[in-house]
Write an enzyme that holds these catalytic residues in place. Structure first.
Site, PDB file in Angstrom:
ATOM      1  N   SER A  99      -6.739   2.986 -17.559  1.00  0.00           N
ATOM      2  CA  SER A  99      -5.314   2.727 -17.313  1.00  0.00           C
ATOM      3  C   SER A  99      -4.664   2.400 -18.657  1.00  0.00           C
ATOM      4  CB  SER A  99      -5.183   1.517 -16.382  1.00  0.00           C
ATOM      5  OG  SER A  99      -3.896   0.941 -16.489  1.00  0.00           O
ATOM      6  N   TYR A 152      -8.088  -6.900 -15.028  1.00  0.00           N
ATOM      7  CA  TYR A 152      -7.784  -5.461 -14.979  1.00  0.00           C
ATOM      8  C   TYR A 152      -7.826  -4.884 -16.392  1.00  0.00           C
ATOM      9  CZ  TYR A 152      -5.609  -1.088 -13.392  1.00  0.00           C
ATOM     10  OH  TYR A 152      -5.358   0.230 -13.090  1.00  0.00           O
TER      11      TYR A 152
HETATM   12  N1  LIG Z   1      -1.981   3.278  -9.071  1.00  0.00           N
HETATM   13  C1  LIG Z   1      -1.706   3.071 -10.358  1.00  0.00           C
HETATM   14  O1  LIG Z   1      -0.570   2.713 -10.752  1.00  0.00           O
HETATM   15  C2  LIG Z   1      -2.777   3.302 -11.390  1.00  0.00           C
HETATM   16  C3  LIG Z   1      -2.413   3.347 -12.740  1.00  0.00           C
HETATM   17  C4  LIG Z   1      -3.404   3.525 -13.693  1.00  0.00           C
HETATM   18  C5  LIG Z   1      -4.719   3.640 -13.319  1.00  0.00           C
HETATM   19  N2  LIG Z   1      -5.062   3.599 -12.011  1.00  0.00           N
HETATM   20  C6  LIG Z   1      -6.481   3.685 -11.665  1.00  0.00           C
HETATM   21  O2  LIG Z   1      -6.715   4.805 -10.842  1.00  0.00           O
HETATM   22  C7  LIG Z   1      -7.792   4.539  -9.937  1.00  0.00           C
HETATM   23  C8  LIG Z   1      -7.325   4.793  -8.509  1.00  0.00           C
HETATM   24  O3  LIG Z   1      -6.214   3.948  -8.248  1.00  0.00           O
HETATM   25  P1  LIG Z   1      -5.319   4.091  -6.934  1.00  0.00           P
HETATM   26  O4  LIG Z   1      -3.994   3.544  -7.260  1.00  0.00           O
HETATM   27  O5  LIG Z   1      -5.458   5.452  -6.369  1.00  0.00           O
HETATM   28  O6  LIG Z   1      -6.046   3.025  -5.984  1.00  0.00           O
HETATM   29  P2  LIG Z   1      -5.908   2.878  -4.400  1.00  0.00           P
HETATM   30  O7  LIG Z   1      -6.154   1.455  -4.086  1.00  0.00           O
HETATM   31  O8  LIG Z   1      -4.662   3.526  -3.903  1.00  0.00           O
HETATM   32  O9  LIG Z   1      -7.113   3.752  -3.853  1.00  0.00           O
HETATM   33  C9  LIG Z   1      -8.434   3.381  -4.041  1.00  0.00           C
HETATM   34  C10 LIG Z   1      -9.282   3.973  -2.913  1.00  0.00           C
HETATM   35  O10 LIG Z   1     -10.625   3.507  -3.109  1.00  0.00           O
HETATM   36  C11 LIG Z   1     -11.177   3.220  -1.846  1.00  0.00           C
HETATM   37  N3  LIG Z   1     -12.256   2.256  -1.999  1.00  0.00           N
HETATM   38  C12 LIG Z   1     -12.148   0.940  -2.345  1.00  0.00           C
HETATM   39  N4  LIG Z   1     -13.352   0.360  -2.327  1.00  0.00           N
HETATM   40  C13 LIG Z   1     -14.246   1.329  -1.969  1.00  0.00           C
HETATM   41  C14 LIG Z   1     -15.637   1.323  -1.749  1.00  0.00           C
HETATM   42  N5  LIG Z   1     -16.368   0.197  -1.898  1.00  0.00           N
HETATM   43  N6  LIG Z   1     -16.253   2.464  -1.371  1.00  0.00           N
HETATM   44  C15 LIG Z   1     -15.525   3.606  -1.213  1.00  0.00           C
HETATM   45  N7  LIG Z   1     -14.192   3.667  -1.395  1.00  0.00           N
HETATM   46  C16 LIG Z   1     -13.562   2.540  -1.772  1.00  0.00           C
HETATM   47  C17 LIG Z   1      -9.987   2.636  -1.035  1.00  0.00           C
HETATM   48  O11 LIG Z   1     -10.218   2.709   0.358  1.00  0.00           O
HETATM   49  C18 LIG Z   1      -8.839   3.505  -1.508  1.00  0.00           C
HETATM   50  O12 LIG Z   1      -8.637   4.612  -0.656  1.00  0.00           O
HETATM   51  C19 LIG Z   1      -8.191   3.071 -10.209  1.00  0.00           C
HETATM   52  O13 LIG Z   1      -9.265   3.055 -11.099  1.00  0.00           O
HETATM   53  C20 LIG Z   1      -6.952   2.488 -10.872  1.00  0.00           C
HETATM   54  O14 LIG Z   1      -7.257   1.408 -11.718  1.00  0.00           O
HETATM   55  C21 LIG Z   1      -4.125   3.437 -11.027  1.00  0.00           C
END
Ligand SMILES: NC(=O)c1ccc[n+]([C@@H]2O[C@H](COP(=O)([O-])OP(=O)(O)OC[C@H]3O[C@@H](n4cnc5c(N)ncnc54)[C@H](O)[C@@H]3O)[C@@H](O)[C@H]2O)c1
Length: 251
Positions: free
Chosen positions: A140, A163
């Site tokens: 991120s 984070y």
């Molecule tokens: N959303 C943002 O603004 C953003 C920005 C930068 C980076 N990221 C990174 O991108 C990645 C995805 O983020 P996101 O926003 O899509 O997250 P999110 O919370 O929307 O989705 C994460 C998914 O992971 C699943 N999950 C959680 N624990 C689990 C487990 N133990 N086993 C299997 N599945 C599991 C959840 O059910 C969910 O569907 C993360 O690493 C996050 O740090 C997100």
């Protein structure tokens, strides 16, 4: 239909589902993993066909990752690329630094950074046996720069210290593994997206946009081009890199 099989953890998430949508459009074969049963049913309803495998699995549970990899192999006989987008959070996630509880801190470090390492270990073992493989992690912008704390003023939002530590760690893990496995026909990269729009308060969105070049907060589909590039042969010699997709936020 393309031959390549792409495995995605966190397939029901904000970013995960966009990846599923985008890769389906490009006719990749998919293995979608998530522990959210309800959302997995919805994902299946939208995308189920003979070229996709949907696995409801909590990948934090011992042996579950091995089982998912085995099921993927049994169905398709190969996994070309694995994208780790699962994002497990403790119930204490998001607290201010002063209020951070040690037990939640440990849980999140283990479940986010620890899982990224264990996921790498398991999938790389498979890739080595297969003779090739492509692994994509998610870091991120918070992993490459300090949060812009003023963006959060007058909101209940927060960017937790753990984070930043976890996301910086994922960039290190990416570089480490890329070099560790040199000459093994593996590629290991990570993507650092900027913030993704998800109904955040208007004041935050406005503040955030001022630090960007044009759009401000991104939509999850905005990451897709980078995913397709990293999966493809166009990025054959990109290895151990962190690709920042943030509309200039970090400049
Ligand atoms: N959303 C943002 O603004 C953003 C920005 C930068 C980076 N990221 C990174 O991108 C990645 C995805 O983020 P996101 O926003 O899509 O997250 P999110 O919370 O929307 O989705 C994460 C998914 O992971 C699943 N999950 C959680 N624990 C689990 C487990 N133990 N086993 C299997 N599945 C599991 C959840 O059910 C969910 O569907 C993360 O690493 C996050 O740090 C997100």
């Amino acid at each position: 239909m393309k031959e390549e099989v792409i495995l995605i953890t966190g397939a029901c998430g904000l970013i995960g589902e966009s990846i599923v949508f985008g890769l389906k459009n490009e006719n990749y074969k998919l293995v979608c993993i998530d522990n959210n049963k309800k959302n997995m049913e919805k994902l299946k309803l939208k995308y189920n066909d003979k070229n996709s495998l949907f696995l409801t699995s909590n990948i934090l549970i011992k042996e579950s990752l091995d089982l998912c990899i085995e099921k993927a192999h049994n169905k398709f006989g190969r996994i070309d690329c694995a994208i780790h987008a699962a994002y497990p959070k403790s119930i204490g996630w998001g607290s201010k630094f002063e209020d951070l509880k040690e037990n939640f801190l440990m849980e999140d470090l283990q479940n986010q950074l620890g899982l990224a390492i264990i996921f790498s270990q398991k999938i790389i073992k498979y890739f080595l046996h297969q003779g090739y493989g492509n692994l994509i992690h998610f870091s991120s912008i918070q992993g490459i720069a300090a949060p812009k704390f003023d963006h959060y003023e007058k909101t209940s939002m927060n960017s937790p210290i753990e984070y930043s530590a976890i996301k910086a760690g994922i960039i290190s893990v990416t570089k480490y593994l890329s070099k560790y496995y040199k000459n093994k026909n593996l590629r290991i990269n990570c993507i650092s997206p900027g913030g993704i729009y998800n109904n955040q308060p208007k004041s935050f969105l406005n503040n955030y946009k001022k630090s960007c070049n044009s759009k401000g907060m991104l939509n999850s589909e905005d990451i897709l081009g980078t995913i397709l590039f990293l999966i493809s042969r166009n990025s054959l010699y990109i290895n151990g890199q962190n690709i920042i997709v943030d509309d200039g936020w970090s400049l």
